[in-house]
Design a protein around this motif. Structure first.
Motif, PDB file in Angstrom:
ATOM      1  N   ALA A   1       0.373  -0.020 -12.789  1.00  0.00           N
ATOM      2  CA  ALA A   1      -0.916  -0.291 -12.152  1.00  0.00           C
ATOM      3  C   ALA A   1      -1.044   0.500 -10.852  1.00  0.00           C
ATOM      4  CB  ALA A   1      -1.074  -1.783 -11.882  1.00  0.00           C
ATOM      5  N   TRP A   2       0.030   0.576 -10.082  1.00  0.00           N
ATOM      6  CA  TRP A   2      -0.006   1.316  -8.825  1.00  0.00           C
ATOM      7  C   TRP A   2      -0.281   2.795  -9.083  1.00  0.00           C
ATOM      8  CZ3 TRP A   2       2.923   5.209  -6.503  1.00  0.00           C
ATOM      9  CH2 TRP A   2       2.689   5.386  -5.142  1.00  0.00           C
ATOM     10  N   PHE A   3       0.393   3.377 -10.097  1.00  0.00           N
ATOM     11  CA  PHE A   3       0.147   4.783 -10.422  1.00  0.00           C
ATOM     12  C   PHE A   3      -1.289   4.995 -10.887  1.00  0.00           C
ATOM     13  CE2 PHE A   3       4.841   5.403 -10.823  1.00  0.00           C
ATOM     14  CZ  PHE A   3       4.944   6.417  -9.897  1.00  0.00           C
ATOM     15  N   GLU A   4      -1.832   4.058 -11.645  1.00  0.00           N
ATOM     16  CA  GLU A   4      -3.213   4.184 -12.104  1.00  0.00           C
ATOM     17  C   GLU A   4      -4.181   4.133 -10.927  1.00  0.00           C
ATOM     18  OE1 GLU A   4      -6.407   1.728 -14.810  1.00  0.00           O
ATOM     19  OE2 GLU A   4      -4.289   1.629 -15.356  1.00  0.00           O
ATOM     20  N   ILE A   5      -3.947   3.220 -10.013  1.00  0.00           N
ATOM     21  CA  ILE A   5      -4.805   3.111  -8.828  1.00  0.00           C
ATOM     22  C   ILE A   5      -4.713   4.391  -7.996  1.00  0.00           C
ATOM     23  CG2 ILE A   5      -5.073   1.920  -6.610  1.00  0.00           C
ATOM     24  CD1 ILE A   5      -4.194  -0.660  -8.157  1.00  0.00           C
TER      25      ILE A   5
ATOM     26  N   LEU B   1      11.388 -10.151 -14.589  1.00  0.00           N
ATOM     27  CA  LEU B   1      11.164  -9.334 -13.399  1.00  0.00           C
ATOM     28  C   LEU B   1      11.029  -7.860 -13.762  1.00  0.00           C
ATOM     29  CD1 LEU B   1      13.566 -11.044 -10.865  1.00  0.00           C
ATOM     30  CD2 LEU B   1      11.069 -11.066 -10.831  1.00  0.00           C
ATOM     31  N   ASP B   2      11.824  -7.402 -14.707  1.00  0.00           N
ATOM     32  CA  ASP B   2      11.726  -6.018 -15.150  1.00  0.00           C
ATOM     33  C   ASP B   2      10.353  -5.728 -15.743  1.00  0.00           C
ATOM     34  OD1 ASP B   2      13.018  -3.386 -15.786  1.00  0.00           O
ATOM     35  OD2 ASP B   2      12.577  -4.054 -17.831  1.00  0.00           O
ATOM     36  N   GLN B   3       9.878  -6.624 -16.604  1.00  0.00           N
ATOM     37  CA  GLN B   3       8.557  -6.423 -17.221  1.00  0.00           C
ATOM     38  C   GLN B   3       7.453  -6.448 -16.175  1.00  0.00           C
ATOM     39  OE1 GLN B   3       7.933  -9.218 -20.400  1.00  0.00           O
ATOM     40  NE2 GLN B   3       9.831  -8.650 -21.427  1.00  0.00           N
ATOM     41  N   CYS B   4       7.516  -7.397 -15.269  1.00  0.00           N
ATOM     42  CA  CYS B   4       6.493  -7.491 -14.223  1.00  0.00           C
ATOM     43  C   CYS B   4       6.506  -6.253 -13.335  1.00  0.00           C
ATOM     44  CB  CYS B   4       6.718  -8.733 -13.369  1.00  0.00           C
ATOM     45  SG  CYS B   4       6.330 -10.274 -14.193  1.00  0.00           S
ATOM     46  N   ALA B   5       7.677  -5.796 -12.979  1.00  0.00           N
ATOM     47  CA  ALA B   5       7.772  -4.618 -12.126  1.00  0.00           C
ATOM     48  C   ALA B   5       7.215  -3.384 -12.832  1.00  0.00           C
ATOM     49  CB  ALA B   5       9.222  -4.383 -11.714  1.00  0.00           C
ATOM     50  N   ARG B   6       7.496  -3.242 -14.119  1.00  0.00           N
ATOM     51  CA  ARG B   6       6.978  -2.091 -14.861  1.00  0.00           C
ATOM     52  C   ARG B   6       5.450  -2.099 -14.904  1.00  0.00           C
ATOM     53  NH1 ARG B   6      10.913   0.641 -17.948  1.00  0.00           N
ATOM     54  NH2 ARG B   6      12.915  -0.425 -17.854  1.00  0.00           N
TER      55      ARG B   6
ATOM     56  N   PRO C   1       0.800  -1.227   0.000  1.00  0.00           N
ATOM     57  CA  PRO C   1       0.000   0.000   0.000  1.00  0.00           C
ATOM     58  C   PRO C   1       0.833   1.277   0.000  1.00  0.00           C
ATOM     59  CG  PRO C   1      -0.935  -1.578   1.530  1.00  0.00           C
ATOM     60  CD  PRO C   1       0.384  -2.153   1.059  1.00  0.00           C
ATOM     61  N   ASP C   2       2.051   1.213   0.522  1.00  0.00           N
ATOM     62  CA  ASP C   2       2.887   2.416   0.531  1.00  0.00           C
ATOM     63  C   ASP C   2       3.752   2.541  -0.723  1.00  0.00           C
ATOM     64  OD1 ASP C   2       4.583   0.333   1.133  1.00  0.00           O
ATOM     65  OD2 ASP C   2       5.587   1.350   2.787  1.00  0.00           O
ATOM     66  N   GLY C   3       3.563   1.622  -1.691  1.00  0.00           N
ATOM     67  CA  GLY C   3       4.236   1.736  -2.977  1.00  0.00           C
ATOM     68  C   GLY C   3       5.512   0.937  -3.129  1.00  0.00           C
TER      69      GLY C   3
END
Length: 64
Positions: free
Chosen positions: A50-54, A40-45, A9-11
């Motif tokens: 998604a986090w920024f969109e949320i 891992l790079d693709q998943c993290a991106r 939740p804190d990013g």
């Protein structure tokens, strides 16, 4: 090989890699490591996007 990425939740981004594809051959291991890094790079991106969109949705809802 399976890569998973979670966002707290804190990013904070937490990436995990699970693989049964380990090989004794040095060249094969090097290639596997490159594939793992790429996954891992693709998943993290995707997770960060998604986090920024949320967060932007939450900010929009809070502003209404």
């Amino acid at each position: 090989m399976q890569a998973t990425v979670q966002i707290s939740p804190d990013g904070m981004v937490i990436a995990n890699l699970d693989s049964d594809d380990y090989d004794d051959d040095e060249d094969a291991r090097a290639l596997l490591n490159l594939r793992a890094d790429d996954m891992l790079d693709q998943c993290a991106r995707v997770a960060i996007d998604a986090w920024f969109e949320i967060r932007s949705r939450e900010d929009t809802e809070d502003g209404e």
